[in-house]
Motif scaffolding. Sequence first.
Motif, PDB file in Angstrom:
ATOM      1  N   ASN A   1       9.576   5.052  24.779  1.00  0.00           N
ATOM      2  CA  ASN A   1       8.778   6.264  24.577  1.00  0.00           C
ATOM      3  C   ASN A   1       8.931   7.277  25.709  1.00  0.00           C
ATOM      4  O   ASN A   1       8.144   8.219  25.809  1.00  0.00           O
ATOM      5  N   ASN A   2       9.927   7.074  26.546  1.00  0.00           N
ATOM      6  CA  ASN A   2      10.181   8.003  27.644  1.00  0.00           C
ATOM      7  C   ASN A   2      11.682   8.178  27.825  1.00  0.00           C
ATOM      8  O   ASN A   2      12.476   7.316  27.434  1.00  0.00           O
ATOM      9  N   GLN A   3      12.083   9.271  28.418  1.00  0.00           N
ATOM     10  CA  GLN A   3      13.499   9.540  28.644  1.00  0.00           C
ATOM     11  C   GLN A   3      13.988   8.735  29.839  1.00  0.00           C
ATOM     12  O   GLN A   3      13.561   8.971  30.973  1.00  0.00           O
TER      13      GLN A   3
ATOM     14  N   ASN B   1      12.745 -11.577  40.379  1.00  0.00           N
ATOM     15  CA  ASN B   1      13.929 -11.033  39.717  1.00  0.00           C
ATOM     16  C   ASN B   1      13.568  -9.648  39.185  1.00  0.00           C
ATOM     17  O   ASN B   1      12.742  -9.526  38.284  1.00  0.00           O
ATOM     18  N   LEU B   2      14.172  -8.624  39.755  1.00  0.00           N
ATOM     19  CA  LEU B   2      13.776  -7.249  39.469  1.00  0.00           C
ATOM     20  C   LEU B   2      14.789  -6.521  38.596  1.00  0.00           C
ATOM     21  O   LEU B   2      15.992  -6.758  38.693  1.00  0.00           O
ATOM     22  N   ASN B   3      14.300  -5.676  37.731  1.00  0.00           N
ATOM     23  CA  ASN B   3      15.143  -4.747  36.986  1.00  0.00           C
ATOM     24  C   ASN B   3      14.545  -3.361  37.166  1.00  0.00           C
ATOM     25  O   ASN B   3      13.335  -3.224  37.327  1.00  0.00           O
ATOM     26  N   TYR B   4      15.377  -2.352  37.187  1.00  0.00           N
ATOM     27  CA  TYR B   4      14.854  -1.022  37.507  1.00  0.00           C
ATOM     28  C   TYR B   4      15.536   0.064  36.692  1.00  0.00           C
ATOM     29  O   TYR B   4      16.701  -0.055  36.301  1.00  0.00           O
ATOM     30  N   LYS B   5      14.774   1.110  36.429  1.00  0.00           N
ATOM     31  CA  LYS B   5      15.270   2.274  35.703  1.00  0.00           C
ATOM     32  C   LYS B   5      14.562   3.515  36.234  1.00  0.00           C
ATOM     33  O   LYS B   5      13.553   3.409  36.938  1.00  0.00           O
ATOM     34  N   VAL B   6      15.104   4.671  35.854  1.00  0.00           N
ATOM     35  CA  VAL B   6      14.502   5.953  36.223  1.00  0.00           C
ATOM     36  C   VAL B   6      13.998   6.637  34.966  1.00  0.00           C
ATOM     37  O   VAL B   6      14.721   6.738  33.973  1.00  0.00           O
ATOM     38  N   TYR B   7      12.752   7.092  35.009  1.00  0.00           N
ATOM     39  CA  TYR B   7      12.211   7.928  33.941  1.00  0.00           C
ATOM     40  C   TYR B   7      12.384   9.387  34.343  1.00  0.00           C
ATOM     41  O   TYR B   7      11.915   9.798  35.415  1.00  0.00           O
ATOM     42  N   LYS B   8      13.054  10.157  33.504  1.00  0.00           N
ATOM     43  CA  LYS B   8      13.285  11.576  33.788  1.00  0.00           C
ATOM     44  C   LYS B   8      12.088  12.380  33.278  1.00  0.00           C
ATOM     45  O   LYS B   8      12.087  12.891  32.153  1.00  0.00           O
ATOM     46  N   VAL B   9      11.080  12.465  34.107  1.00  0.00           N
ATOM     47  CA  VAL B   9       9.824  13.130  33.759  1.00  0.00           C
ATOM     48  C   VAL B   9       9.382  13.995  34.932  1.00  0.00           C
ATOM     49  O   VAL B   9       9.836  13.822  36.062  1.00  0.00           O
ATOM     50  N   LYS B  10       8.460  14.909  34.661  1.00  0.00           N
ATOM     51  CA  LYS B  10       8.012  15.841  35.689  1.00  0.00           C
ATOM     52  C   LYS B  10       6.952  15.245  36.607  1.00  0.00           C
ATOM     53  O   LYS B  10       6.711  15.767  37.697  1.00  0.00           O
ATOM     54  N   ASP B  11       6.310  14.154  36.177  1.00  0.00           N
ATOM     55  CA  ASP B  11       5.277  13.539  37.002  1.00  0.00           C
ATOM     56  C   ASP B  11       5.894  12.801  38.183  1.00  0.00           C
ATOM     57  O   ASP B  11       7.056  12.381  38.129  1.00  0.00           O
ATOM     58  N   ILE B  12       5.120  12.618  39.228  1.00  0.00           N
ATOM     59  CA  ILE B  12       5.613  12.013  40.463  1.00  0.00           C
ATOM     60  C   ILE B  12       4.975  10.646  40.634  1.00  0.00           C
ATOM     61  O   ILE B  12       3.779  10.543  40.907  1.00  0.00           O
ATOM     62  N   ASN B  13       5.768   9.584  40.445  1.00  0.00           N
ATOM     63  CA  ASN B  13       5.207   8.251  40.528  1.00  0.00           C
ATOM     64  C   ASN B  13       6.295   7.194  40.550  1.00  0.00           C
ATOM     65  O   ASN B  13       7.479   7.500  40.372  1.00  0.00           O
ATOM     66  N   ALA B  14       5.866   5.951  40.739  1.00  0.00           N
ATOM     67  CA  ALA B  14       6.720   4.774  40.636  1.00  0.00           C
ATOM     68  C   ALA B  14       5.799   3.595  40.383  1.00  0.00           C
ATOM     69  O   ALA B  14       4.635   3.616  40.776  1.00  0.00           O
ATOM     70  N   PHE B  15       6.309   2.560  39.702  1.00  0.00           N
ATOM     71  CA  PHE B  15       5.476   1.382  39.497  1.00  0.00           C
ATOM     72  C   PHE B  15       6.347   0.151  39.329  1.00  0.00           C
ATOM     73  O   PHE B  15       7.541   0.225  39.063  1.00  0.00           O
ATOM     74  N   ALA B  16       5.723  -1.001  39.518  1.00  0.00           N
ATOM     75  CA  ALA B  16       6.376  -2.284  39.275  1.00  0.00           C
ATOM     76  C   ALA B  16       5.403  -3.168  38.520  1.00  0.00           C
ATOM     77  O   ALA B  16       4.190  -3.034  38.664  1.00  0.00           O
TER      78      ALA B  16
END
Length: 270
Positions: free
Chosen positions: A58-60, A86-101
């Motif tokens: 539901n996000n870019q 064991n980590l997996n990571y991606k970038v959401y191309k959105v205007k909001d400023i955040n990060a989460f795990a």
Amino acid sequence: MKKIILCAFVLGSLTMQAQKISLGKATDIAGKGLKAMTFTNADAAKLAKESVDWMDNNNQVAGPKDPYTVRLNKLFAKHKSQDGLNLNYKVYKVKDINAFACADGSVRVFSSLMDIMTDDELLAVIGHEIGHVKNEDTKDAIKSAYLKAAALDAASASSNTVAALSNSQIGEMANAMLDATHSKKQESQADTYSYDFMKANGYDVVGAYRAFKKLALLSEGGSAQSGFQKMFNSHPDSNKRAEAIKKRAEKDGLWKDPGTVSLPTTKLTK
């Protein structure tokens, strides 16, 4: 607008691309069921993965050749297995400023955060989020969100089996996570984890100081940062958190005065 689940967050609840689902009276029900239900780390990871999969759909998401993904790979690829996680990571191309795990090891970084943070600052923020997962701060939060979404009462919540959720319930669970907050003690412990992560890997620990200073600047902004201001009412003061990092860095002989910290006027990811 759809809201995004923040399993362990440093910045606050932010709007995304669809409609938030009403939780109704399930909030009270979940409160009763929370203590009764047997809930394992495996349950938390399973539900976290379902939530993250829902968010990814539901996000870019930045593609593999996107500059944001290339930068994150360069920074974080060697930390896919971090401290038993064991980590997996991606970038959401959105205007909001955040990060989460999240409990399943998913790390999601927002492109707008990457636009204002240097490499060491980003690593400090990600380290903080991983700290929340390592310290199991997200377990009760997602447990509560699950109970709200499934509308379980105390009796049925005592089951040892986590029921399967429909797609709409997963979305509802994601929305419920928006209301989850960590205690000041948990935030402080995640800050400590981040500092130790930076130090152990030879990164500039002053990056953590600069990151908190930038977050403080965002929280002090005008109407555009109203969401930050609201969130920071329930989070430890970023300037105080920055000073705590400074004191520890001075004690460890790692402090280098960065001068005045300011927000960049151009994107740091290109």
